[in-house]
Design a protein around this motif. Structure first.
Motif, mmCIF file in Angstrom:
data_model
loop_
_atom_site.group_PDB
_atom_site.id
_atom_site.type_symbol
_atom_site.label_atom_id
_atom_site.label_comp_id
_atom_site.label_asym_id
_atom_site.label_seq_id
_atom_site.Cartn_x
_atom_site.Cartn_y
_atom_site.Cartn_z
ATOM 1 N N ASP A 148 0.832 -1.392 0.046
ATOM 2 C CA ASP A 148 -0.083 0.191 -0.005
ATOM 3 C C ASP A 148 1.016 1.262 0.121
ATOM 4 O O ASP A 148 0.894 2.131 -0.642
ATOM 5 N N SER B 296 2.631 1.808 -3.327
ATOM 6 C CA SER B 296 1.976 2.168 -4.270
ATOM 7 C C SER B 296 1.867 3.524 -4.215
ATOM 8 O O SER B 296 1.671 4.414 -5.216
ATOM 9 N N ARG B 297 1.344 4.224 -3.093
ATOM 10 C CA ARG B 297 1.410 5.637 -2.740
ATOM 11 C C ARG B 297 2.678 6.144 -3.253
ATOM 12 O O ARG B 297 2.589 7.530 -3.542
ATOM 13 N N ARG C 61 3.235 6.681 -6.858
ATOM 14 C CA ARG C 61 2.039 7.614 -7.382
ATOM 15 C C ARG C 61 2.478 8.963 -6.742
ATOM 16 O O ARG C 61 1.634 10.073 -7.337
ATOM 17 N N PRO D 17 6.075 -0.468 -10.615
ATOM 18 C CA PRO D 17 5.399 -1.556 -10.044
ATOM 19 C C PRO D 17 6.538 -2.770 -9.360
ATOM 20 O O PRO D 17 6.133 -3.309 -8.346
ATOM 21 N N VAL E 189 7.771 -2.200 -6.306
ATOM 22 C CA VAL E 189 7.143 -2.382 -5.243
ATOM 23 C C VAL E 189 7.037 -3.660 -4.806
ATOM 24 O O VAL E 189 7.100 -4.182 -3.530
#
Length: 264
Positions: free
Chosen positions: A118, A121-122, A125, A226, A229
């Motif tokens: 989580d 991904s934040r 972005r 990604p 991550v």
């Protein structure tokens, strides 16, 4: 053009820097925990989320874990003629060692990986950067509730694993190894003491803190998109496992030195 000079580095410098940043994040979490405003809603949401993804696998793992310990200890005590101590040895092994380790590993594998994904991904972005530009502390807003939730769930699940593991060990020892229920319970009550439960809960609390901090740190520092991550999630689980086993050794050694066994 003047030649650019670089600071010489030595093997392991990058690992030391990463360790220092991880340690610094842990200190920031402790410091910002007592600063207002406190994110109560986020804490409740994260507590429920981590508990929902961890409680079922923890319950399923605790049953065979307690059974395996009881069967091995029961077999050993039978060979040396000390069947009357089977209950005490099994229960103490489950409460002091197995319960906090199983709880922390599952929280790191289930809840910690989700937290890392989580936050990662934040980060990619650029939500974390936007929060810092707006003057909002990502550590206070996002990380502190997640770390506190991991600690609370760890303590809660540790108690559940202890109860389920002890009941599973009792069942398998009495049913499969023809143990005596009275001897099992009597040896446990004769040698167990309340500090054994306290050290188990303290271990779970510390392990939950470590799992939450490591997952948050790797989530804030993914390399690449990604794929980075995903790599960060794997690294957070591996690093947490290594730290937990080292901490368990240290805490167990300190406890055995400070708290004498019952009856000694």
């Amino acid at each position: 053009m003047a030649e650019r000079t670089t600071t010489p580095s030595f093997p392991g410098a990058a690992a030391l820097r990463q360790t220092g940043r991880l340690y610094g994040l842990g200190l920031d979490v402790v410091r910002l925990t007592f600063r207002r405003p406190f994110q109560v809603r986020e804490l409740v949401q994260q507590f429920w989320f981590i508990a929902s993804v961890s409680i079922l696998p923890t319950a399923l793992v605790s049953i065979p874990f307690g059974a395996v310990i009881a069967l091995h200890i029961g077999s050993l005590t039978t060979q040396i003629g000390a069947q009357s101590f089977t209950g005490a040895a099994s229960v103490l092994a489950i409460i002091q060692q197995a319960s906090p380790i199983v709880t922390a590993l599952l929280i790191a594998g289930a809840g910690g990986s989700a937290v890392c994904a989580d936050l990662g991904s934040r980060t990619i972005r650029e939500e974390i950067d936007a929060m810092e530009v707006l003057g909002v502390s990502p550590v206070q807003r996002l990380i502190v509730p997640r770390v506190l939730a991991a600690m609370g769930v760890a303590v809660f699940l540790n108690g559940m694993v202890s109860v389920v593991g002890v009941l599973g060990g009792y069942f398998f020892n009495v049913i499969m190894q023809n143990g005596t229920p009275g001897a099992y319970l009597a040896s446990f009550s004769a040698l167990a003491q309340l500090p054994d439960l306290w050290i188990s809960e303290i271990k779970a609390l510390i392990f939950g803190f470590v799992a939450g901090v490591v997952a948050s740190y790797r989530g804030l520092n993914p390399k690449g998109g990604p794929k980075g991550v995903g790599d960060a999630v794997n690294q957070s689980v591996v690093i947490t496992f290594l730290l937990l086993f080292v901490l368990n050794l240290i805490l167990t050694t300190v406890y055995l030195q400070l708290v004498p066994p019952k009856g000694s």
